[in-house]
Design an enzyme around this catalytic site. Sequence first.
Site: not given
Length: 236
Positions: A133, A217
């Site tokens: 990621e 997020e």
Amino acid sequence: MKSVLAFSALLSLAWAQDLCSQYSYYSANGYYLNNNAWGQSAGTGSQCTHVDKLLNPGVQWHAEWNWSGGDNNVKGYPYSGRELPTKKTISNIGSMQTKAEWRYLGDNIRADIAYDIFTSADPNHATSSGDYELMVWIGRMGGVQPIGSSTGTVNVAGQNWDLWIGYNGPMKVFSFVAPSAIATFESNIKPFFDHITNTQGFPASSQYLTTFQFGTEAFTGSNARFDVWYWYADIN
Ligand SMILES: *[C@@H]1O[C@H](CO)[C@@H](O)[C@H](O)[C@H]1NC(C)=O
């Protein structure tokens, strides 16, 4: 003239989408949006993602949320993504040009504003994770931190970043964190992959790009409103 105006008003109505349930999804013109609240059980609250306008190219959208509890747990990642009809390895990608213009409003917001990009040796890997990621944090509020630990400052794509490295389960996570918020970010993301290929042993010739996403997020805060006035991405 009148009928042109009426027609464009009708079109923007057709574009406007309110995505308020878990993982509600909308796609058009090579882009998609997802009201992803994958970590919602760690706290209490709710989140909506609103598609405001399809641009040519790109998308305008915003998210609204309230989350409390589980202070250091991500509750959701409302995001926009670029469809990847042809899967390519990172070494077969020439450029990953993108632009993001955003603003955050709200009370006691703890959140990051970030690109989230997965790669995998399997081009058909599930899109919720990968072997690797790569995140590019162009903003962070309320002192939230990436996975792992800081390895120091690196210069990539013409500016300095704090590079964090860690693991999310078996997935290795590289997070490039801007020292201060970048409200208008226009860059090529490929140099970030070149950096981890050259210095961190990232296997660019065997890893396929499986997602290219931008969003926030959300950890905790109330009356949050994350506006993305413009987001586009072009992978070549
Ligand atoms: C957040 O909370 C405020 C105040 O209770 C409310 O007006 C708003 O609709 C909430 N937003 C979401 C997305 O839940």
